[in-house]
Design a protein around this motif. Sequence first.
Motif, short mmCIF file in Angstrom:
data_model
loop_
_atom_site.label_atom_id
_atom_site.label_comp_id
_atom_site.label_asym_id
_atom_site.label_seq_id
_atom_site.Cartn_x
_atom_site.Cartn_y
_atom_site.Cartn_z
N LYS A 28 -7.51 51.65 52.06
CA LYS A 28 -6.31 50.82 52.17
C LYS A 28 -6.44 49.91 53.40
N GLY A 29 -6.08 48.63 53.19
CA GLY A 29 -6.08 47.69 54.30
C GLY A 29 -7.42 47.06 54.62
N GLU A 30 -8.45 47.40 53.86
CA GLU A 30 -9.77 46.81 54.10
C GLU A 30 -9.83 45.37 53.59
N PHE A 31 -10.81 44.61 54.13
CA PHE A 31 -11.11 43.28 53.64
C PHE A 31 -12.57 43.31 53.20
N ALA A 162 -9.37 38.41 44.70
CA ALA A 162 -9.58 36.97 44.70
C ALA A 162 -10.96 36.69 44.12
N ASP A 163 -10.98 35.94 43.00
CA ASP A 163 -12.25 35.65 42.33
C ASP A 163 -12.63 34.21 42.66
N GLU A 164 -13.56 34.04 43.60
CA GLU A 164 -14.01 32.70 44.04
C GLU A 164 -12.83 31.81 44.41
N PRO A 165 -11.94 32.25 45.26
CA PRO A 165 -10.73 31.46 45.52
C PRO A 165 -11.03 30.13 46.19
N THR A 166 -12.21 30.00 46.83
CA THR A 166 -12.53 28.75 47.52
C THR A 166 -13.55 27.93 46.73
N GLY A 167 -13.84 28.35 45.52
CA GLY A 167 -14.90 27.71 44.74
C GLY A 167 -14.66 26.24 44.46
N ASN A 168 -13.38 25.82 44.40
CA ASN A 168 -13.08 24.42 44.09
C ASN A 168 -12.62 23.64 45.32
N LEU A 169 -12.80 24.22 46.50
CA LEU A 169 -12.19 23.60 47.69
C LEU A 169 -13.26 23.17 48.69
N ASP A 170 -12.94 22.14 49.48
CA ASP A 170 -13.87 21.70 50.52
C ASP A 170 -13.86 22.70 51.67
N PRO A 171 -14.89 22.65 52.55
CA PRO A 171 -15.04 23.70 53.58
C PRO A 171 -13.82 23.86 54.48
N ASP A 172 -13.21 22.75 54.90
CA ASP A 172 -12.04 22.87 55.79
C ASP A 172 -10.89 23.57 55.10
N THR A 173 -10.62 23.12 53.88
CA THR A 173 -9.54 23.75 53.11
C THR A 173 -9.85 25.21 52.85
N SER A 174 -11.12 25.50 52.59
CA SER A 174 -11.53 26.89 52.36
C SER A 174 -11.21 27.74 53.58
N GLN A 175 -11.49 27.19 54.77
CA GLN A 175 -11.18 27.93 56.00
C GLN A 175 -9.69 28.25 56.08
N ASP A 176 -8.86 27.27 55.73
CA ASP A 176 -7.41 27.51 55.76
C ASP A 176 -7.01 28.65 54.82
N ILE A 177 -7.62 28.61 53.61
CA ILE A 177 -7.31 29.66 52.63
C ILE A 177 -7.75 31.02 53.17
N MET A 178 -8.92 31.05 53.84
CA MET A 178 -9.40 32.33 54.38
C MET A 178 -8.46 32.85 55.46
N LEU A 179 -7.93 31.92 56.27
CA LEU A 179 -6.98 32.34 57.30
C LEU A 179 -5.74 32.97 56.65
N LEU A 180 -5.34 32.36 55.54
CA LEU A 180 -4.17 32.88 54.83
C LEU A 180 -4.46 34.27 54.26
N LEU A 181 -5.66 34.43 53.69
CA LEU A 181 -6.00 35.75 53.14
C LEU A 181 -6.08 36.79 54.25
N GLU A 182 -6.56 36.36 55.41
CA GLU A 182 -6.61 37.29 56.56
C GLU A 182 -5.21 37.70 56.98
N VAL A 191 -7.74 43.47 50.57
CA VAL A 191 -8.19 42.23 49.95
C VAL A 191 -9.63 42.41 49.48
N LEU A 192 -9.86 42.11 48.22
CA LEU A 192 -11.22 42.17 47.67
C LEU A 192 -11.51 40.78 47.11
N MET A 193 -12.56 40.15 47.70
CA MET A 193 -12.82 38.76 47.34
C MET A 193 -14.25 38.59 46.85
N ALA A 194 -14.38 38.12 45.60
CA ALA A 194 -15.70 37.80 45.07
C ALA A 194 -16.02 36.36 45.43
#
Lengths: 229, 300
Positions: A28-31, A162-182, A191-194
Amino acid sequence: MIRLEQVSKVYKTSTRPALENVSVEVDKGEFVFLIGASGSGKSTFLRLLLREEVPTKGRVYVANFDVARMARRRVPRLRQSIGCVFQDFRLLHNKTVAENVAFALEVIGKPRHTIRKVVPEVLELVGLEGKAERMPNELSGGEQQRVAIARAFVNRPLMLLADEPTGNLDPDTSQDIMLLLERINRTGTTVLMATHDHSIVDSMRRRVVELDLGRVVRDDARGVYGVGR
Amino acid sequence: MRASFVFSEVVTGLRRNITMTIAMIITTAISLALLGGGLLVVRMIDKTQTLYQDKVEVSVYLTNDVSETDPECAAEPCAGLRAALEADPAVEQVDHESRDEAYERFKRIFEAQPELVKLARPEALPASFRIKLVDPERPEVIDQTYGGRPGVESIADQGEFLDRFFGVLNSLRNGTFFVALVMAIAALLLISNTVQLSAFTRRVEVGIMRLVGATRWYTQLPFLLEAVVTGIVGALVAIGLLVVLKVTFIDDVLGGSIQSGVVSSVDGVDILLVAPILLLTALVISGITGYVTLRLYVRT
């Protein structure tokens, strides 16, 4: 939180197993990052957790559910405790941002006053306050993925897949999404992210489980994407 | 279960496939109207049968010399026949009709055709016994017992003619039911197709619903209700068609025959009795079709 015990999955249409003798445990609580090439079994792994598929062999436990053996009518309860995010967002384009998030609660029968209260809260959490009445196609890709994350998280699931949640996003936007997932992970949500995204895995330094041809070939507590490959 | 959610999904679904919805309503309505029409014919046959039941008679015609010489039925063999008939347990009532009485009745029946009456002579009409049977379904007993006795010329059963008449009505009913069945199959396939189409156009929604843990009621009830709602609307249209049919066709065209008591009428009560049958049929068939389609074609 998640436990796979010697799980194998063979699809009827294929001779090679999609997963072979996979044993993984996530607390529980792992990333956790789930990495591997296309066809390595990542999607099958996630589908087993959601009971979209049942394993050919082995046991799958999610929260307190014996996923492979549970009765069909209890599957909705399992899925209510899991939030899901995808590469293609999967928003309803005829509904506003707020309606998209509310939809996830409406269809599981939450009362209207609860929905009215929690939808603005979760939109604020993902940074979309003020965009509640926009339509999805008026938003950027990153914003659309935030809506999808809000929808996945609005029912406060124990776990976010999360299945490739950043697959369609540019690197900066991807970073923002990762911050949100964190941030979501810090609320205690597993959180389990493929992903295929090297830079994200490398910069986050979280647990990495690597699949190759259906087998677990690596499980590092603080891994990077491609050591020695 | 949030009723408002399911309801709005149903309305959206029906409006999205509006052409299919209309086609579905039309075929369902025609099929059910034919079924209803068939049921009305059944009721009409039943009522007409009872209408005739008390009137059906077997006529025992007497020979020419008995008709000529014994108008009061006082001598043999007429008096003996009358006594035997009156004692027969199969016979309810016996009336003797003399040649003159037969002529009077003939004049009354054909008073609209005076030239026919002018042509007829009383001598051409035989005297007869008009017999009411205890069991009108079995007129042959009279023929078996009294046919060929002295003084008896022939025995005529009005029931035979009625049987032919009812035979026509029965084939009419069977034909109606057959066409109704064919239309019902078309309606069934349309319902099934529409449910599939509906589920396909909403596959994204349904996918999300499954994913967030909506129960089968939430994911499938809207589709099922779409089928049932169109079925019921179809049934209501069918009932409307029957009412229109009654007012324009039965009351107008058959009005004369109904008033003269030849056939029985179809009245509002008949339609009122058939209406719930049609509604129930629509409900059950559309519901089952929708459910089976969902089980076969749509993942849960």
